[in-house]
Write an enzyme that holds these catalytic residues in place. Structure first.
Site, PDB file in Angstrom:
ATOM      1  N   ARG A  70     -19.198  12.902 -32.571  1.00 33.71           N
ATOM      2  CA  ARG A  70     -19.638  12.833 -31.178  1.00 33.71           C
ATOM      3  C   ARG A  70     -19.175  14.055 -30.395  1.00 33.71           C
ATOM      4  NH1 ARG A  70     -16.967  10.266 -27.173  1.00 33.71           N
ATOM      5  NH2 ARG A  70     -15.900   8.893 -28.644  1.00 33.71           N
ATOM      6  N   TYR A  97     -40.370  17.136 -12.000  1.00 34.46           N
ATOM      7  CA  TYR A  97     -40.544  16.165 -13.079  1.00 34.46           C
ATOM      8  C   TYR A  97     -40.176  14.782 -12.556  1.00 34.46           C
ATOM      9  CZ  TYR A  97     -39.337  13.555 -17.291  1.00 34.46           C
ATOM     10  OH  TYR A  97     -39.228  12.588 -18.257  1.00 34.46           O
ATOM     11  N   ASP A 116     -34.467  24.035 -13.756  1.00 33.75           N
ATOM     12  CA  ASP A 116     -35.157  23.439 -14.895  1.00 33.75           C
ATOM     13  C   ASP A 116     -36.180  24.458 -15.375  1.00 33.75           C
ATOM     14  OD1 ASP A 116     -36.852  22.038 -16.632  1.00 33.75           O
ATOM     15  OD2 ASP A 116     -36.573  20.138 -15.573  1.00 33.75           O
ATOM     16  N   LYS A 160     -40.295  19.905 -25.334  1.00 25.25           N
ATOM     17  CA  LYS A 160     -41.530  20.587 -24.971  1.00 25.25           C
ATOM     18  C   LYS A 160     -41.704  21.891 -25.766  1.00 25.25           C
ATOM     19  CE  LYS A 160     -41.995  17.267 -21.899  1.00 25.25           C
ATOM     20  NZ  LYS A 160     -40.688  16.611 -21.818  1.00 25.25           N
TER      21      LYS A 160
END
Length: 385
Positions: A59, A112, A183, A208
């Site tokens: 992790r 978004y 972003d 994307k």
């Protein structure tokens, strides 16, 4: 690995189109693999007091993350590697965690919708205060920065494709001591590098264009600032929002072809946008590559290309847009963007989309198919109106 974004004795000054292919590779040696292997493990051999660079537990760290984080960090001209997350939303959540408790967040009203939904939830909980702005209106944004703590930027915006004056806005945040987060999903680091223009943090939905094949859910955060990097890394570790080794391997494999994919998608987009703007059943088209687009001059000055997303409105409001999408034979009616296939979606079908997004607006993520086949499909679907 060399995580520096600048050339060194071990790495010459590569063009980004070369870096995405050659970066994040094992050293050249006889019998060395060309690609790093995927490491499937939940833990590592570790005893006694752990050293600062020990992996200890999966992790905290995984060697499968390292090559992708190296490449993306270098693509964004960051002084440190990127940090991968389990999704774009996980990366967005980690970046929004940088807003101080009760702080003011200036944010584009068109963003978004996942970002908008999360900030709305955080505002309702008293975690932060949102000031929505038209990100293309530089004066409005600067006025909204008074007393603010963080500026969030999308440019071009999703789905309205407004273009921000990034250098001016980022210079203003620097002068005021305001944290800036960009972003960069739509533009990708091949078209703009916000950190070089003064941004503090960059966020990506790796799902994307970076991975590019509609088969991976992943996100990333990039920063050159050591304190911010450590804060975001700590958030990722404690919240467990980590990317899987296999997804990261696939994302790196996908990024190798991003330059050629993006070149083809942009070429297709320019042709389609020009033809759509002349079609009698199309009311309006937004694409920064069109000379008549409000964001054209700014995008031409600030970006290395115009991207591969087109927004256009058709007659018949929501019913008309749904009819067009339902008539496609090649283009796929689906959410998401940035893959090799062309996708279309009526964005206002989502309840979380801003009310200012027109009901008849179709967001077209243009892929790498033959452009004449795409236009034939668009044409026959538009004739259904």
């Amino acid at each position: 690995m060399n995580f520096s974004s600048t050339p060194s004795a071990s790495r010459p000054a590569w063009d980004p189109k070369t870096l995405i292919v050659a970066g994040g590779r094992p050293a050249h040696a006889v019998d060395a693999p060309v690609n790093y292997p995927v490491t499937f493990t939940s833990t590592y051999h570790s005893q006694g007091l752990a050293a600062a660079d020990e992996r200890v537990y999966a992790r905290f760290s995984n060697p499968s993350w390292d090559p992708f984080e190296e490449v993306l960090g270098q693509l964004e001209a960051a002084a440190r590697p990127a940090l991968v997350f389990s999704s774009g939303m996980a990366a967005i959540a980690a970046a929004l965690n940088l807003v101080p408790a009760g702080g003011v967040l200036v944010m584009p009203k068109h963003s978004y919708n996942g970002s908008l939904a999360l900030t709305s939830e955080l505002e309702a909980a008293g975690r932060l205060i949102v000031r929505p702005v038209d990100i293309a209106d530089t004066d409005e944004v600067i006025a909204a920065l008074e007393g603010a703590h963080v500026l969030w930027v999308e440019s071009p915006t999703n789905p309205m494709l407004e273009v921000a004056d990034l250098p001016v806005l980022l210079a203003e945040t620097k002068a005021r001591g305001i944290l800036s987060i960009v972003d960069n999903t739509f533009a990708t680091p091949l078209l703009q590098q916000p950190l070089t223009q003064g941004a503090d943090v960059v966020v990506h939905s790796v799902t994307k264009y970076l991975s590019g094949h509609s088969d991976v859910i992943m996100g990333a955060v990039v920063t050159s600032d050591e304190k911010l990097h450590n804060t975001v890394h700590g958030y990722r570790t404690l919240h467990g929002s980590i990317a899987s080794p296999m997804d990261t391997f696939l994302a790196l494999r996908g990024v190798r072809t991003m330059a050629v994919r993006l070149d083809r998608s942009q070429s297709n987009s320019q042709i389609l946008a020009e033809r759509l703007s002349e079609h009698p059943n199309v009311q309006a088209v937004r694409y920064p590559g069109l000379k008549q687009d409000p964001g054209h001059q700014r995008a031409a000055k600030l970006m290395s290309g115009f991207g591969a997303v087109i927004a256009f409105q058709v007659g018949g409001s929501a019913d008309g847009a749904d009819k067009v999408i339902g008539a496609f034979k090649l283009i796929t009616g689906a959410t998401s963007l940035g893959g090799v296939e062309t996708l279309a979606e009526r964005r206002a079908r989502h309840a979380s989309e801003p009310v200012s997004v027109p009901e008849n607006l179709i967001r077209l993520s243009v892929g790498i198919e033959d452009v004449e086949d795409l236009w034939a499909d668009l044409s026959q679907a538009l004739e259904q109106l």
